[in-house]
Design an enzyme around this catalytic site. Structure first.
Site, PDB file in Angstrom:
ATOM      1  N   HIS A  34      -0.845   0.260  -9.916  1.00  0.00           N
ATOM      2  CA  HIS A  34      -1.539  -0.682  -9.019  1.00  0.00           C
ATOM      3  C   HIS A  34      -2.074  -1.890  -9.800  1.00  0.00           C
ATOM      4  O   HIS A  34      -3.277  -2.172  -9.776  1.00  0.00           O
ATOM      5  CB  HIS A  34      -2.668   0.033  -8.260  1.00  0.00           C
ATOM      6  CG  HIS A  34      -3.067  -0.676  -6.996  1.00  0.00           C
ATOM      7  ND1 HIS A  34      -3.489  -0.040  -5.857  1.00  0.00           N
ATOM      8  CD2 HIS A  34      -3.115  -1.994  -6.690  1.00  0.00           C
ATOM      9  CE1 HIS A  34      -3.782  -0.916  -4.913  1.00  0.00           C
ATOM     10  NE2 HIS A  34      -3.558  -2.124  -5.404  1.00  0.00           N
TER      11      HIS A  34
ATOM     12  N   ARG B 256       0.853  -1.194   0.000  1.00  0.00           N
ATOM     13  CA  ARG B 256       0.000   0.000   0.000  1.00  0.00           C
ATOM     14  C   ARG B 256       0.884   1.237   0.000  1.00  0.00           C
ATOM     15  O   ARG B 256       1.961   1.240   0.623  1.00  0.00           O
ATOM     16  CB  ARG B 256      -0.883   0.026   1.250  1.00  0.00           C
ATOM     17  CG  ARG B 256      -2.040  -0.957   1.214  1.00  0.00           C
ATOM     18  CD  ARG B 256      -3.101  -0.572   0.187  1.00  0.00           C
ATOM     19  NE  ARG B 256      -4.224  -1.479   0.166  1.00  0.00           N
ATOM     20  CZ  ARG B 256      -4.389  -2.481  -0.709  1.00  0.00           C
ATOM     21  NH1 ARG B 256      -3.503  -2.704  -1.662  1.00  0.00           N
ATOM     22  NH2 ARG B 256      -5.464  -3.236  -0.660  1.00  0.00           N
TER      23      ARG B 256
HETATM   24  C1  GLV Z   1      -5.114  -5.029  -4.230  1.00  0.00           C
HETATM   25  O1  GLV Z   1      -4.381  -4.172  -3.907  1.00  0.00           O
HETATM   26  C2  GLV Z   1      -5.865  -5.868  -3.331  1.00  0.00           C
HETATM   27  O2  GLV Z   1      -5.904  -5.606  -2.114  1.00  0.00           O
HETATM   28  O3  GLV Z   1      -6.473  -6.838  -3.814  1.00  0.00           O
END
Ligand code: GLV
Length: 309
Positions: A272, A224
């Site tokens: 991401h 994160r």
């Molecule tokens: C992605 O970051 C997830 O938590 O699946």
């Protein structure tokens, strides 16, 4: 009783279709078309507007569409006592391990540097790192970190793992707790963060931690954005304490266009995408939990809300 899906507009209909494809009799609604809020007893969410869930008086399960649930726990008005579940499925560890392996191999074999050289038609050999001399450290040996650790080990990398509580994986040198953090970091060439985001891990990738790594180490953050203190990373890269960072997660996503990370020569940015959730693989887990809820059976993949994972 109905299932409500609250995710990005572009993806919501696809999720609804996947759930309906498994059981066409289910009442599946896509936010903001909620209908009567009292009908909603199950929500599928990814980064929903804070406070939204308290509008549903009969809510019995909050299902995260991802592996992480920090986006749910940051909701100050989260309905108390409602179970929270997360996704556990094959393609997430697989795709995460592919990503971190790619990043680790890049730092050993300098593919990003060769791509830059190619743009300049420059024929130049750089020194590669040998896998056996490159210790990779993984913070967090859960479903994703554990899979990556085993796969990197199989490629010939010495691998260390650091966890909150003791955890042993065959072939992996294990460390745990605050007291062992320094020893864990002391001989790493590459550090990978795969921790859950909790109050104890927020900002853990900071100046003090970077100073405990050998000079010239690399960082890969796929957990994160809030794990990382961004100014401390820039300082560590500029001073040479770190040689490079590969980042898939950010404090603000999408990463703002004027953010210094985009144009930093020692930072690789991806949007991401390290671990991928495939709706067709995951939808059956939600339908099964919905069935369990109505059959009075225990839900699967629940998380410990107090621990944060
Ligand atoms: C992605 O970051 C997830 O938590 O699946």
């Amino acid at each position: 009783m109905a299932i409500l899906i609250i995710v990005d507009k572009e993806k919501a209909e696809a999720w609804a279709a996947q759930v309906k494809a498994i059981d066409a009799s289910l009442d599946v609604r896509v936010w903001p078309k909620v209908g009567d809020p009292a009908d909603i007893d199950f929500v599928l969410v990814w980064k929903y507007p804070s406070g939204e869930l308290k509008k549903f008086p009969n809510l019995k399960c909050i299902a995260s569409l991802g592996a992480g649930i920090d986006h749910i726990l940051q909701d100050r008005n989260l309905p108390q006592g409602v179970p929270v579940t997360r996704v556990v499925e094959y393609s997430m560890p697989q795709s995460m391990s592919e990503y971190v392996t790619l990043a680790v191999l890049n730092y050993c074999r300098l593919f990003d540097t060769y791509l830059k050289d190619q743009e300049a038609a420059k024929w130049h050999e750089h020194t590669s790192l040998l896998a056996r001399n490159t210790r990779v450290g993984i913070m967090g040996l859960g479903q994703l970190g554990g899979d990556a650790a085993v796969k990197l080990r199989m490629l010939g990398f010495p691998v260390s793992g650091w966890t909150r509580a003791p955890k042993q994986i065959k072939g992996i040198t294990s460390y745990h707790g605050e007291d062992m953090l320094e020893s864990f970091l002391s001989d790493l060439s590459i550090l990978i963060c795969l921790l859950p985001l909790t109050p104890a891990t927020r900002n853990i990738l900071n100046r003090d931690l970077f100073a405990k790594l050998p000079r010239g180490a690399y960082l890969i953050n796929v957990a994160r954005g809030d794990h990382l203190v961004e100014e401390d990373l820039l300082e560590a890269l500029d001073s040479g304490q770190l040689s490079g960072a590969c980042l898939d997660v950010f404090r603000t996503e999408p990463l703002p266009e004027d953010h210094p990370f985009w144009r930093h020569s020692k930072i690789i940015v991806t949007p991401h995408i390290s671990s991928i959730t495939f709706a067709e693989e995951v939808a059956p887990q939600f339908v099964e939990n919905y069935r369990r809820l109505h059959a009075g059976q225990p839900l699967e993949n629940t998380v410990n809300v107090k621990m944060g994972y």
